[in-house]
Design an enzyme around this catalytic site. Sequence first.
Site, PDB file in Angstrom:
ATOM      1  N   ASN A   9       0.878  -1.179   0.000  1.00 19.84           N
ATOM      2  CA  ASN A   9       0.000   0.000   0.000  1.00 19.84           C
ATOM      3  C   ASN A   9       0.912   1.225   0.000  1.00 19.84           C
ATOM      4  O   ASN A   9       1.520   1.545   1.021  1.00 19.84           O
ATOM      5  CB  ASN A   9      -0.886  -0.027   1.249  1.00 19.84           C
ATOM      6  N   TRP A  10       1.008   1.884  -1.153  1.00 20.75           N
ATOM      7  CA  TRP A  10       1.947   3.004  -1.274  1.00 20.75           C
ATOM      8  C   TRP A  10       1.381   4.295  -0.686  1.00 20.75           C
ATOM      9  O   TRP A  10       2.063   5.322  -0.675  1.00 20.75           O
ATOM     10  CB  TRP A  10       2.330   3.211  -2.750  1.00 20.75           C
ATOM     11  N   LYS A  11       0.130   4.262  -0.226  1.00 23.01           N
ATOM     12  CA  LYS A  11      -0.504   5.444   0.381  1.00 23.01           C
ATOM     13  C   LYS A  11      -0.276   6.665  -0.518  1.00 23.01           C
ATOM     14  O   LYS A  11      -0.348   6.563  -1.729  1.00 23.01           O
ATOM     15  CB  LYS A  11       0.041   5.681   1.790  1.00 23.01           C
ATOM     16  N   HIS A  95      -9.459   1.171   4.828  1.00 14.05           N
ATOM     17  CA  HIS A  95      -8.177   1.338   5.524  1.00 14.05           C
ATOM     18  C   HIS A  95      -8.378   2.275   6.710  1.00 14.05           C
ATOM     19  O   HIS A  95      -9.169   3.214   6.650  1.00 14.05           O
ATOM     20  CB  HIS A  95      -7.130   1.902   4.552  1.00 14.05           C
ATOM     21  N   GLU A  97      -6.746   4.671   7.747  1.00 12.64           N
ATOM     22  CA  GLU A  97      -6.545   6.101   7.443  1.00 12.64           C
ATOM     23  C   GLU A  97      -7.776   6.687   6.767  1.00 12.64           C
ATOM     24  O   GLU A  97      -8.099   7.869   6.961  1.00 12.64           O
ATOM     25  CB  GLU A  97      -5.270   6.272   6.597  1.00 12.64           C
ATOM     26  N   GLU A 167      -5.568  -5.077  10.535  1.00 13.84           N
ATOM     27  CA  GLU A 167      -4.525  -4.087  10.765  1.00 13.84           C
ATOM     28  C   GLU A 167      -4.816  -3.344  12.071  1.00 13.84           C
ATOM     29  O   GLU A 167      -5.593  -2.387  12.089  1.00 13.84           O
ATOM     30  CB  GLU A 167      -4.516  -3.064   9.624  1.00 13.84           C
ATOM     31  N   GLY A 173       2.395   2.017  10.753  1.00 17.54           N
ATOM     32  CA  GLY A 173       3.349   3.120  10.611  1.00 17.54           C
ATOM     33  C   GLY A 173       4.031   3.517  11.899  1.00 17.54           C
ATOM     34  O   GLY A 173       4.674   4.556  11.969  1.00 17.54           O
ATOM     35  N   GLY A 234       2.774  -1.147   4.361  1.00 14.04           N
ATOM     36  CA  GLY A 234       2.856   0.272   4.017  1.00 14.04           C
ATOM     37  C   GLY A 234       4.306   0.671   3.801  1.00 14.04           C
ATOM     38  O   GLY A 234       4.879   0.475   2.725  1.00 14.04           O
ATOM     39  N   GLY A 235       4.915   1.216   4.836  1.00 15.88           N
ATOM     40  CA  GLY A 235       6.259   1.804   4.736  1.00 15.88           C
ATOM     41  C   GLY A 235       7.283   0.918   4.036  1.00 15.88           C
ATOM     42  O   GLY A 235       8.026   1.389   3.160  1.00 15.88           O
TER      43      GLY A 235
HETATM   44  C1  PEP Z   1      -0.718  -0.008   5.867  1.00 16.68           C
HETATM   45  O1  PEP Z   1      -0.572   1.020   5.237  1.00 16.68           O
HETATM   46  O2  PEP Z   1      -1.724  -0.691   5.650  1.00 16.68           O
HETATM   47  C2  PEP Z   1       0.305  -0.389   6.847  1.00 16.68           C
HETATM   48  C3  PEP Z   1       0.152  -1.512   7.508  1.00 16.68           C
HETATM   49  O3  PEP Z   1       1.377   0.450   7.019  1.00 16.68           O
HETATM   50  P1  PEP Z   1       2.792   0.094   7.730  1.00 16.68           P
HETATM   51  O4  PEP Z   1       3.267  -1.213   7.110  1.00 16.68           O
HETATM   52  O5  PEP Z   1       3.689   1.256   7.388  1.00 16.68           O
HETATM   53  O6  PEP Z   1       2.540  -0.059   9.178  1.00 16.68           O
END
Ligand code: PEP
Length: 250
Positions: A9-11, A95, A97, A167, A173, A234-235
């Site tokens: 997930n590049w957000k 998600h 966010e 999640e 993050g 994500g990251g």
């Molecule tokens: C995500 O964006 O769904 C996520 C889990 O981010 P991260 O891996 O950065 O915690």
Amino acid sequence: MRRALIAGNWKMYKTDAEAIELARGLAREAGNLTDRDVLLCPPFTSLKSVSEAIARTNVKLGGQTLHWEKEGAFTGMVSGPMLKSVGCSHVIIGHSEQRQFFGETNETVNKRVKAALFHGLVPIMCVGELLAEREAGKAEAVVKEQVEGGLKSITAEEMKKIVIAYEPVWAIGTGKTATPDDADNMHRFIRSLIAKMYGDAVAEGTIIQYGGSVKPENVDELMAKPNIDGALVGGASLKVDSFTRIVRFK
Ligand code: PEP
């Protein structure tokens, strides 16, 4: 029997040129895997160019959300047919966010899940509790409400096409990962909810991803757990090296 699905997930990261560079690198390093699925979810602005960069590889493409209408006066949104038209097979829905910053609720998640299915996209429906909810002993109750609300009036046949991503919000993050045992316990709980709603066979076939600070250093132990079928990353999905190591989990 469940095929692992590792999604990046590049957000809201990567300009188009950066997205192309990352996608090309991942296509080179992880484009020929056949025993697991690899999915990239770039920002809308780079779906088309990432689609071109991963063409003729096994890497799949997904959106980060969608609107439930197929078209209309909904400034800023994209629809299922639009995602399909640039090569998406999947779409992330609900998600944390989106829930936290853009007013996503279990009801809107449910509408988006139905729209994704209608347009032939695999919904990745995200659920997960806040830190305060976990500390108050309410994690399972919150996740239950999210699962039941997001899947309202979804049939068993439809459920076979849906991926769930657990999640825990406090792990996204933050560098804090749920322990593999804690994550596996919640995944087992989610699978038991699916079993109650749709029967054991559907529950056994449902892919449940874990998300929350998945990294090269912890992916192997997470993926070794019986109820963890993939990762939403994500990251660590923003660099070729780290995401390649994650998709090549052992
Ligand atoms: C995500 O964006 O769904 C996520 C889990 O981010 P991260 O891996 O950065 O915690």
